[in-house]
Write a protein that holds these residues in place. Structure first.
Motif, PDB file in Angstrom:
ATOM      1  N   ILE A   9       0.764  -1.654  -0.111  1.00  0.00           N
ATOM      2  CA  ILE A   9      -0.252  -0.027  -0.194  1.00  0.00           C
ATOM      3  C   ILE A   9       1.077   1.223  -0.007  1.00  0.00           C
ATOM      4  CG2 ILE A   9      -1.990   1.465   1.775  1.00  0.00           C
ATOM      5  CD1 ILE A   9      -2.367  -1.499   2.813  1.00  0.00           C
ATOM      6  N   SER A  10       0.652   1.724  -0.997  1.00  0.00           N
ATOM      7  CA  SER A  10       1.249   3.556  -1.175  1.00  0.00           C
ATOM      8  C   SER A  10       0.589   4.080  -1.216  1.00  0.00           C
ATOM      9  CB  SER A  10       2.274   3.329  -1.487  1.00  0.00           C
ATOM     10  OG  SER A  10       1.943   3.243  -3.335  1.00  0.00           O
ATOM     11  N   THR A  11       0.819   5.463  -1.313  1.00  0.00           N
ATOM     12  CA  THR A  11      -0.091   6.581  -2.109  1.00  0.00           C
ATOM     13  C   THR A  11       0.296   7.093  -3.466  1.00  0.00           C
ATOM     14  OG1 THR A  11       1.826   8.687  -1.072  1.00  0.00           O
ATOM     15  CG2 THR A  11      -0.321   8.166   0.531  1.00  0.00           C
ATOM     16  N   GLY A  12      -0.270   7.707  -3.794  1.00  0.00           N
ATOM     17  CA  GLY A  12      -0.290   8.183  -5.158  1.00  0.00           C
ATOM     18  C   GLY A  12       0.774   9.231  -4.838  1.00  0.00           C
ATOM     19  N   TYR A  13       1.022   9.160  -6.764  1.00  0.00           N
ATOM     20  CA  TYR A  13       2.291  10.413  -5.911  1.00  0.00           C
ATOM     21  C   TYR A  13       1.676  12.239  -6.385  1.00  0.00           C
ATOM     22  CZ  TYR A  13       6.312  13.132  -8.911  1.00  0.00           C
ATOM     23  OH  TYR A  13       7.401  13.955  -9.513  1.00  0.00           O
ATOM     24  N   SER A  14       2.705  12.775  -6.023  1.00  0.00           N
ATOM     25  CA  SER A  14       2.632  14.167  -5.387  1.00  0.00           C
ATOM     26  C   SER A  14       3.385  15.163  -6.355  1.00  0.00           C
ATOM     27  CB  SER A  14       3.298  14.273  -4.424  1.00  0.00           C
ATOM     28  OG  SER A  14       2.720  15.557  -3.769  1.00  0.00           O
ATOM     29  N   PHE A  15       2.604  15.816  -6.892  1.00  0.00           N
ATOM     30  CA  PHE A  15       2.490  16.953  -8.173  1.00  0.00           C
ATOM     31  C   PHE A  15       2.720  18.111  -7.452  1.00  0.00           C
ATOM     32  CE2 PHE A  15       0.594  13.890 -10.301  1.00  0.00           C
ATOM     33  CZ  PHE A  15       1.976  13.714 -12.233  1.00  0.00           C
ATOM     34  N   ASP A  50       5.200  13.413 -19.766  1.00  0.00           N
ATOM     35  CA  ASP A  50       6.122  12.953 -19.848  1.00  0.00           C
ATOM     36  C   ASP A  50       6.921  13.069 -18.234  1.00  0.00           C
ATOM     37  OD1 ASP A  50       7.984  12.377 -21.504  1.00  0.00           O
ATOM     38  OD2 ASP A  50       8.806  14.715 -20.912  1.00  0.00           O
ATOM     39  N   PHE A  51       6.825  12.572 -17.834  1.00  0.00           N
ATOM     40  CA  PHE A  51       6.837  11.379 -16.654  1.00  0.00           C
ATOM     41  C   PHE A  51       8.332  11.119 -16.044  1.00  0.00           C
ATOM     42  CE2 PHE A  51       6.116   8.686 -12.540  1.00  0.00           C
ATOM     43  CZ  PHE A  51       6.064   9.570 -11.619  1.00  0.00           C
ATOM     44  N   LYS A  52       9.035  11.979 -15.293  1.00  0.00           N
ATOM     45  CA  LYS A  52      10.682  11.187 -15.544  1.00  0.00           C
ATOM     46  C   LYS A  52      11.159  11.102 -14.037  1.00  0.00           C
ATOM     47  CE  LYS A  52      12.274  14.998 -18.825  1.00  0.00           C
ATOM     48  NZ  LYS A  52      11.021  15.220 -19.122  1.00  0.00           N
ATOM     49  N   SER A  53       9.968   9.947 -13.174  1.00  0.00           N
ATOM     50  CA  SER A  53      10.960   9.509 -11.658  1.00  0.00           C
ATOM     51  C   SER A  53      11.422   8.130 -12.305  1.00  0.00           C
ATOM     52  CB  SER A  53       8.505   9.563 -11.169  1.00  0.00           C
ATOM     53  OG  SER A  53       9.179   8.327  -9.966  1.00  0.00           O
ATOM     54  N   LYS A  54      12.320   8.160 -11.236  1.00  0.00           N
ATOM     55  CA  LYS A  54      12.341   6.739 -11.659  1.00  0.00           C
ATOM     56  C   LYS A  54      11.983   5.704 -10.509  1.00  0.00           C
ATOM     57  CE  LYS A  54      17.239   7.935 -13.159  1.00  0.00           C
ATOM     58  NZ  LYS A  54      18.483   8.379 -13.130  1.00  0.00           N
ATOM     59  N   ASN A  55      10.763   5.853  -9.898  1.00  0.00           N
ATOM     60  CA  ASN A  55      10.080   4.540  -8.909  1.00  0.00           C
ATOM     61  C   ASN A  55       9.131   4.400  -9.812  1.00  0.00           C
ATOM     62  OD1 ASN A  55       9.394   3.905  -6.905  1.00  0.00           O
ATOM     63  ND2 ASN A  55      10.130   5.793  -5.066  1.00  0.00           N
ATOM     64  N   SER A  59       4.212   3.163 -11.091  1.00  0.00           N
ATOM     65  CA  SER A  59       3.270   2.831 -11.735  1.00  0.00           C
ATOM     66  C   SER A  59       2.261   1.680 -11.793  1.00  0.00           C
ATOM     67  CB  SER A  59       4.508   1.644 -12.843  1.00  0.00           C
ATOM     68  OG  SER A  59       5.038   3.575 -13.340  1.00  0.00           O
ATOM     69  N   LEU A  60       0.661   1.912 -11.687  1.00  0.00           N
ATOM     70  CA  LEU A  60      -0.186   1.006 -12.328  1.00  0.00           C
ATOM     71  C   LEU A  60      -0.303  -0.139 -12.980  1.00  0.00           C
ATOM     72  CD1 LEU A  60      -2.537   3.599 -11.167  1.00  0.00           C
ATOM     73  CD2 LEU A  60      -1.706   2.152  -9.581  1.00  0.00           C
ATOM     74  N   LEU A  61      -0.575  -0.952 -12.922  1.00  0.00           N
ATOM     75  CA  LEU A  61      -0.509  -2.599 -13.442  1.00  0.00           C
ATOM     76  C   LEU A  61      -2.319  -2.847 -13.653  1.00  0.00           C
ATOM     77  CD1 LEU A  61       3.042  -4.583 -12.312  1.00  0.00           C
ATOM     78  CD2 LEU A  61       2.250  -2.926 -14.499  1.00  0.00           C
TER      79      LEU A  61
END
Length: 196
Positions: A9-15, A50-55, A59-61
């Motif tokens: 479980i984790s939180t979504g990405y914070s823009f 355009d998303f550049k995060s390396k984490n 990413s959802l599957l």
């Protein structure tokens, strides 16, 4: 079994700034306005960036679950039939099922059940707007039942939503027909009506 024991479980990405659509982007973003209790994730309207995060955790599957973490409608949505790399904003919790004995559609149904929703709102409400924390979500007990019954529940839940969509559309069409019939009748009555 606790949800935290069968899923990550984790939180979504914070823009840090406003999300702007980039047709040439490499990633779709699920925002609060992109989900609906009956239709699920509205893939056709997702913003592209355009998303550049390396984490990779963002990413959802297919088979992942996103759950609204703040507000009065803390609904869970199954992610499926994606059309490319997709992430969710931090208004959602992301749930990645790791235990093969539990089916994502079943867990999604259970999290949306009236029993669990009532519990979540009682605990998360506090003195203001309900706020679903990672800890609270992880402590929810997910009952284990045979996989075939999990699949059955998931399928029936999906059919129930499709039925609700059809009934809603049918109701709209009936209202449209009724309003037009009454308006036509009214116009005809005016032609022959005499003033007092």
């Amino acid at each position: 079994m606790k949800l935290r024991g069968i899923a990550t479980i984790s939180t979504g990405y914070s823009f840090r700034s406003r999300i702007k659509n980039d047709p040439q982007g490499n990633t779709f973003v699920i925002q609060m306005g992109d989900v609906d209790p009956l239709h699920g994730v509205l893939y056709d309207q997702l913003t592209k960036i355009d998303f550049k995060s390396k984490n990779d955790r963002y990413s959802l599957l297919d088979g992942d679950i996103i759950m609204v973490s703040k507000g009065n409608n803390l609904n869970a949505y199954l992610v499926e039939e994606m059309r490319g790399n997709t992430i969710a904003v931090n208004s959602f919790m992301t749930i990645k099922i790791e235990h093969t004995s539990f089916q994502p559609a079943y867990i999604t149904w259970y999290l949306n059940s009236s029993k669990v929703q009532h519990y979540i709102h009682q605990v998360a409400a506090g003195t203001g707007t309900p706020n679903l924390s990672k800890r609270l979500l992880g402590e929810i007990d997910i009952p284990f039942i045979d996989t075939k019954y999990q699949n059955l529940i998931g399928n029936v839940d999906e059919l129930s939503k499709k039925e609700a969509v059809i009934l809603t559309e049918l109701q709209k069409k009936r209202k449209y027909v009724t309003e037009n019939t009454l308006q036509d009748a009214f116009e005809q009555m005016k032609k022959y009506d005499e003033p007092f």
